[in-house]
Write a protein that holds these residues in place. Structure first.
Motif, short mmCIF file in Angstrom:
data_model
loop_
_atom_site.label_atom_id
_atom_site.label_comp_id
_atom_site.label_asym_id
_atom_site.label_seq_id
_atom_site.Cartn_x
_atom_site.Cartn_y
_atom_site.Cartn_z
N LEU A 63 0.80 -1.22 0.00
CA LEU A 63 0.00 0.00 0.00
C LEU A 63 0.84 1.27 0.00
O LEU A 63 1.90 1.34 0.62
N GLY A 71 1.11 -3.24 5.75
CA GLY A 71 0.55 -3.24 4.40
C GLY A 71 1.62 -3.64 3.40
O GLY A 71 1.72 -3.07 2.33
N VAL A 143 2.55 -8.32 6.70
CA VAL A 143 1.13 -8.02 6.88
C VAL A 143 0.65 -8.38 8.28
O VAL A 143 -0.56 -8.36 8.55
N PHE A 209 -3.77 -9.41 6.27
CA PHE A 209 -3.76 -8.18 5.49
C PHE A 209 -5.09 -7.44 5.64
O PHE A 209 -5.13 -6.22 5.86
N ASN A 213 -5.66 -3.68 7.14
CA ASN A 213 -5.66 -2.72 6.04
C ASN A 213 -7.00 -2.47 5.37
O ASN A 213 -7.11 -1.56 4.55
N GLN A 226 -7.90 2.74 7.64
CA GLN A 226 -8.18 1.33 7.41
C GLN A 226 -8.45 0.58 8.70
O GLN A 226 -8.11 1.01 9.79
#
Length: 267
Positions: A63, A71, A143, A209, A213, A226
Motif C-alpha cells: 500500500l 501493508g 502483513v 492483510f 488494512n 483502514q
C-alpha cells in the motif's frame, strides 16, 4: 515522513514505523531511476504490460508504494536479502522475490534480472532500506499475523464481503473502474486477479492483510482510515474471496520442495 502520529486518538496507529518522504527521491543522484522504480510499483500493469497478466499493481498489496505498516511495506526489506525462502526451498535474491510476485500476484512473466526496470525497482527498495541492517527488526514488516486457530465461516464471509468490501471491489470481485476505465480498486478474483500461487490466495495471509488494512476509509485512522473488522470477520471474508475462482499456477508443483507446506495453501 512518519507513518504514525503523536496523538492519543486510539484510532491512529502510533507504532514506530518510520517511512521516508517519497518526494525526497528527487534529491538523489539517481532520482530518475528511483522515480521509475516508484512508478513501476504504482502503475505496474500499465507500464509493464508484457510482464503483468492481470490488472493489478504492486501497490495493490504494497500500500501507498510500500509505505504503510503491515501493508507489506518496503521499508528496510532489501536488507534481508538474500534469504532462505521455504516455498522455493533455497536462498533467493531480492530480484527472485520481485519476480515471484510477477509470476504469482501479477499472473505474468518475470522481469529480466539485469534489465533497467528490475534495476529501478531494486534501487527504490534499496532507497527505502536506509540504515537497516540484516540483523535489525523492521517495524511493521509484512502483513502481521492472525491466529490459525480461528476457523473460517464462509457464509459469514459472504455477508462481510457484501457489507464491507463490495463497494470497492465489486459485488462479484471484479474491482471498480473510474470513468476512464482505469481500475481504482483491484479485482479480488477472476481472470484479472492474482493466481492460486500468490500469498494472498492463502486464507490466513489474506486475513492478516484484511484485518490491518481493510476496509479503507472505515474511520479516521492514519494513514488510510483502514481497519475495523474483528479477527473472526477477517478470517471469514479472507476464506470467502481467496477461494473464489482465479487463475491456476502451473509451477505450483515445485513449491515447498523441502519444507512443510502451509495448511492454508490452495494446492
Amino acid at each position: 515522513m512518519k507513518a504514525a502520529r503523536a496523538t492519543l486518538d486510539p484510532k491512529v496507529d502510533t507504532r514506530p514505523c518510520d517511512t521516508p518522504r517519497i518526494a525526497d527521491v528527487l534529491k538523489e543522484a539517481n532520482a530518475a531511476q528511483l522515480v521509475r522504480g516508484m512508478r513501476l510499483n504504482t502503475e505496474t500493469h500499465t507500464l509493464l504490460p508484457k510482464n503483468v497478466g492481470n490488472v493489478l499493481n504492486c501497490s495493490s498489496c504494497h500500500l501507498n508504494a510500500g509505505t504503510v505498516a503491515d501493508g507489506s511495506p518496503y521499508v528496510g526489506v532489501s536488507a534481508f536479502f538474500p534469504s532462505y525462502a521455504p516455498r522455493a526451498g533455497r536462498e533467493i535474491t531480492l530480484e527472485d522475490r520481485i519476480n515471484g510476485c510477477f509470476l504469482r500476484s501479477m499472473n505474468g512473466k518475470p522481469l529480466a534480472k539485469d534489465g533497467d526496470d528490475m534495476k529501478a525497482m531494486v534501487a527504490y527498495f534499496d532507497w527505502m532500506k536506509r540504515e537497516t541492517k540484516p540483523e535489525d527488526k523492521a517495524e511493521g514488516r509484512g502483513v502481521g499475523k492472525i491466529s490459525q486457530a480461528i476457523k473460517p465461516d464462509t457464509e459469514n464471509g459472504a455477508r462481510v464481503y457484501a457489507a464491507q468490501c463490495a463497494v470497492c471491489h465489486g459485488s462479484n470481485g471484479e474491482g471498480i473502474k473510474d470513468a476512464a476505465g482505469a481500475f481504482v480498486y483491484p479485482p479480488l478474483w477472476g481472470n484479472q486477479s492474482f493466481n492460486i500461487g500468490a500469498g494472498m490466495a492463502r486464507t490466513y495471509t489474506a486475513a492478516a492483510f484484511v484485518k490491518r488494512n481493510m476496509p479503507i476509509g472505515f474511520h479516521g485512522g492514519f494513514p488510510l482510515g483502514q481497519g475495523g473488522l474483528t479477527d473472526q470477520e477477517a478470517v471469514d471474508v479472507a476464506e470467502y474471496f481467496s477461494h473464489m475462482p482465479r487463475p491456476d499456477f502451473a509451477p505450483k508443483v515445485n513449491d515447498w520442495p523441502k519444507d512443510k507446506k502451509p495448511a492454508d495453501a490452495r494446492y
